[in-house]
Motif scaffolding. Structure first.
Motif, PDB file in Angstrom:
ATOM      1  N   ASP A  89      -8.114 -47.662  53.327  1.00 23.30           N
ATOM      2  CA  ASP A  89      -8.983 -46.753  54.161  1.00 23.30           C
ATOM      3  C   ASP A  89      -8.478 -46.285  55.420  1.00 23.30           C
ATOM      4  N   GLY A  90      -6.938 -46.533  55.666  1.00 17.55           N
ATOM      5  CA  GLY A  90      -6.626 -46.142  56.970  1.00 17.55           C
ATOM      6  C   GLY A  90      -6.476 -47.138  58.148  1.00 17.55           C
ATOM      7  N   GLY A  91      -7.130 -48.067  57.699  1.00 17.11           N
ATOM      8  CA  GLY A  91      -7.531 -49.124  58.845  1.00 17.11           C
ATOM      9  C   GLY A  91      -6.613 -50.322  58.619  1.00 17.11           C
ATOM     10  N   SER A  92      -5.315 -50.046  58.472  1.00 25.87           N
ATOM     11  CA  SER A  92      -4.536 -51.466  58.153  1.00 25.87           C
ATOM     12  C   SER A  92      -4.171 -52.369  59.539  1.00 25.87           C
ATOM     13  N   GLN A  93      -4.276 -53.560  59.036  1.00 27.05           N
ATOM     14  CA  GLN A  93      -4.478 -54.554  60.278  1.00 27.05           C
ATOM     15  C   GLN A  93      -3.068 -55.404  60.480  1.00 27.05           C
ATOM     16  N   LEU A  94      -3.215 -55.881  61.673  1.00 27.01           N
ATOM     17  CA  LEU A  94      -2.086 -56.934  62.311  1.00 27.01           C
ATOM     18  C   LEU A  94      -2.884 -57.851  62.807  1.00 27.01           C
ATOM     19  N   TRP A  95      -2.512 -58.958  62.141  1.00 32.58           N
ATOM     20  CA  TRP A  95      -3.453 -60.496  62.631  1.00 32.58           C
ATOM     21  C   TRP A  95      -2.462 -61.198  63.340  1.00 32.58           C
ATOM     22  N   LEU A  96      -2.351 -61.345  64.622  1.00 34.28           N
ATOM     23  CA  LEU A  96      -1.431 -62.073  65.419  1.00 34.28           C
ATOM     24  C   LEU A  96      -2.219 -63.473  65.418  1.00 34.28           C
ATOM     25  N   ALA A 107      -4.012 -54.642  65.577  1.00 34.34           N
ATOM     26  CA  ALA A 107      -3.296 -53.274  65.113  1.00 34.34           C
ATOM     27  C   ALA A 107      -3.483 -52.247  66.024  1.00 34.34           C
ATOM     28  N   ALA A 108      -4.611 -51.898  66.645  1.00 41.33           N
ATOM     29  CA  ALA A 108      -4.432 -50.759  67.511  1.00 41.33           C
ATOM     30  C   ALA A 108      -3.738 -51.083  68.819  1.00 41.33           C
ATOM     31  N   ARG A 109      -3.731 -52.239  69.517  1.00 40.01           N
ATOM     32  CA  ARG A 109      -2.962 -52.483  70.649  1.00 40.01           C
ATOM     33  C   ARG A 109      -1.386 -52.500  70.588  1.00 40.01           C
ATOM     34  N   ALA A 110      -0.910 -52.864  68.934  1.00 44.24           N
ATOM     35  CA  ALA A 110       0.483 -52.946  68.655  1.00 44.24           C
ATOM     36  C   ALA A 110       0.876 -51.455  68.103  1.00 44.24           C
ATOM     37  N   GLY A 111       0.224 -50.424  67.954  1.00 46.69           N
ATOM     38  CA  GLY A 111       0.392 -49.165  67.606  1.00 46.69           C
ATOM     39  C   GLY A 111       0.305 -48.908  66.253  1.00 46.69           C
ATOM     40  N   LEU A 112      -0.496 -49.856  65.472  1.00 50.35           N
ATOM     41  CA  LEU A 112      -0.346 -49.713  63.685  1.00 50.35           C
ATOM     42  C   LEU A 112      -1.509 -49.137  63.454  1.00 50.35           C
ATOM     43  N   ARG A 113      -1.864 -48.035  63.882  1.00 49.87           N
ATOM     44  CA  ARG A 113      -3.019 -47.358  63.241  1.00 49.87           C
ATOM     45  C   ARG A 113      -2.508 -46.179  62.668  1.00 49.87           C
TER      46      ARG A 113
END
Length: 523
Positions: A89-96, A107-113
């Protein structure tokens, strides 16, 4: 069989999808020097909600987009494994992961949008700067390389391609890929110290166009890549749903195994990385079997220090054991591996597969994720196959909600056993914590290359414990690249031999068990 025909099975099936990989487990107990299998329920516990991992991976688009991938890696260098989930859906996620073991989405803070309809991914330190970068493949067949700045923030850029130096290896002018990226993997196949990228492509589920050829990009060491996809030859033209690099013949060079979905007679392929073009060893080796392959894994199942292959399918999975002459033969039925049908009589359909020593008893077990075809999301059982130490397996059916896809193994909680992230198409991922008892010992190795790529993708390790030798290779795919060994009752490993991708062989007399060790390539 034409591309739009379907296999004749008790059910009318539509075959296609983005493949994935990986694993799960249970446990067997060791009472002496030989391993034995003990049936234990509840070997894994889903702790996703407890650790803050609350999300879904929606199924969007045509049936060709039915992948649900995952990738583990420590993106910010804090020692904790983090998790990337590609989403359609375009909203890939990075879980720290925090020090307390909880996960928070960043993801948004890491630039992965703005990554598009993402289907597959893998971390790698492609620029050898000490942090993990990320390649994300999309449903349109392209991809994006995301460079880590060292703090866990990423800059998005397309692959920078240099003019091809070898016209024999250059791809035909086919324009951009037209089918989903199904798998991503990294390896230094040419031994120059720079990581190379493979992105495989499946079928679009449309009459036209046919599957796009797989893409192989040779790293040049300056941030640029040379597109040498043509070097893979004709075997790369099928609908490839998974692939794995491994040293099949223990000569230090990498082979590539392509898992092709047999829609138009496209058999699996074993390719040797001979310059300037890959040599097709599929027929002579016996590894070129025709299956509806959706996942592949490599590992030494029978303890002869030669890697074997596991192949998922509709129906019984294949277990290709390798003999001393380099030949592969399917021994699944004889060794109690795989299953033809589900308990309700419907055909068994397996996706991701993997090999790992889940119970730390010194041999490789196998896990296969069950799932429906296309965008169907009905529940399908997974299966665990426990190795008895001599290459024979005992099946444990694993009831699993949803339609499984990627199974990414990692010791994410750093307690010495292999846990799992199981992606579910259209559902919530499972974070499975291994509950195997601590009666067996273990050892984990992180390899750091110097002349070899820093991440040591493709390095092989043999280790002796309790009179048995184990073989592992560093895989740079969806799972953790750290090597895990079960030691059984041994409190230490005997001689350890590391074969580095650049060529040197390093020997270490002994290492204590129940801890992680870092081994650096000699200067």
């Amino acid at each position: 069989m034409s591309r739009r025909q379907r296999p004749s099975l008790p059910l009318t099936l539509a075959v296609l999808a983005g493949a994935v990989l990986l694993v799960l487990s249970i446990h067997g107990l060791v009472s002496s020097g030989a391993s034995s299998v003990a049936a234990v329920s509840d070997a894994f516990e889903d702790v996703a909600a407890r650790h803050g991992l609350r999300t879904t991976q929606p199924a969007i688009g045509s049936c060709g987009y039915n992948a649900a991938g995952a990738a583990w890696g420590d993106v910010n260098g804090d020692g904790n494994l983090d998790l990337f989930l590609p989403r359609q859906d375009g909203g890939s996620q990075l879980w720290l992961q925090t020090d307390s073991g909880r996960f928070r989405e960043a993801a948004a803070r890491a630039g992965l949008r703005e990554l598009g309809v993402a289907t597959a991914a893998a971390f790698s330190d492609h620029d050898n700067d000490g942090d993990l970068d990320l390649y994300v493949g999309t449903a349109a067949g392209g991809g994006r390389l995301l460079d880590n700045d060292g703090s866990g923030s990423f800059g998005i850029r397309p692959l920078q391609l240099a003019p091809s130096a070898d016209p024999l290896s250059a791809p035909a002018d086919l324009g951009p890929p037209r089918a989903p990226t199904t798998a991503v993997s990294w390896s230094d196949y040419d031994g120059d110290g720079n990581l190379d990228l493979l992105a495989t492509h499946g079928d679009s589920c449309e009459d036209e166009p046919p599957p796009a050829p797989n893409q192989l990009y040779r790293g040049l060491g300056d941030g640029r890549f040379d597109d040498v996809s043509g070097a893979l030859g004709e075997p790369s033209a099928g609908a490839t749903l998974d692939a794995i690099w491994f040293d099949a013949d223990a000569d230090g060079a990498q082979e590539l195994y392509l898992g092709n979905d047999d829609l138009d007679g496209d058999a699996n392929a074993l390719l040797s990385s001979a310059a300037p073009r890959f040599e097709d060893l599929s027929a002579v080796s016996g590894a070129g079997i025709s299956r509806f392959t959706m996942g592949v894994a490599a590992g030494d199942v029978d303890g002869n220090q030669l890697p074997d292959l596991v192949v998922s399918d509709i129906g019984r999975e294949a277990l290709l054991l390798q003999d001393a002459g380099g030949g592969f033969s399917d021994r699944a039925e004889q060794l109690g591996f795989g299953r033809e049908t589900n308990p309700d009589g419907s055909p068994s359909i397996t996706w991701g597969v993997a090999l790992a020593d889940f119970d730390n008893d010194g041999d490789l077990d196998a896990y296969s994720a069950g799932g429906a075809l296309g965008r169907d999301v009905e529940d399908r059982d997974d299966a665990l196959f426990l190795n008895d130490g001599s290459g024979f397996f005992e099946e444990r059916r694993v009831p699993a909600p949803g339609s499984g896809r990627a199974v990414a193994p990692a010791d994410w909680d750093r307690d010495g056993d292999v846990d799992l992230l199981v992606a579910q198409l259209g559902g919530e991922p499972l974070l499975l914590e291994n509950r195997a008892p601590a009666s067996n010992h273990w050892l984990e190795l992180e390899l750091i290359g110097r002349a070899s790529p820093r991440q040591a993708c493709g390095a092989t390790v043999t280790l002796e414990a309790e009179g048995r030798r184990q073989w592992r290779t560093v895989e740079c795919r969806a799972g953790e690249s750290t090597l895990h060994f079960g030691l059984g009752p041994a409190v230490a490993a005997g001689e350890i031999e590391v074969r580095w991708p650049s060529g040197p062989v390093q020997r270490i007399a002994s290492l204590r068990g129940d801890r992680r060790h870092r081994i650096s390539e000699p200067r």
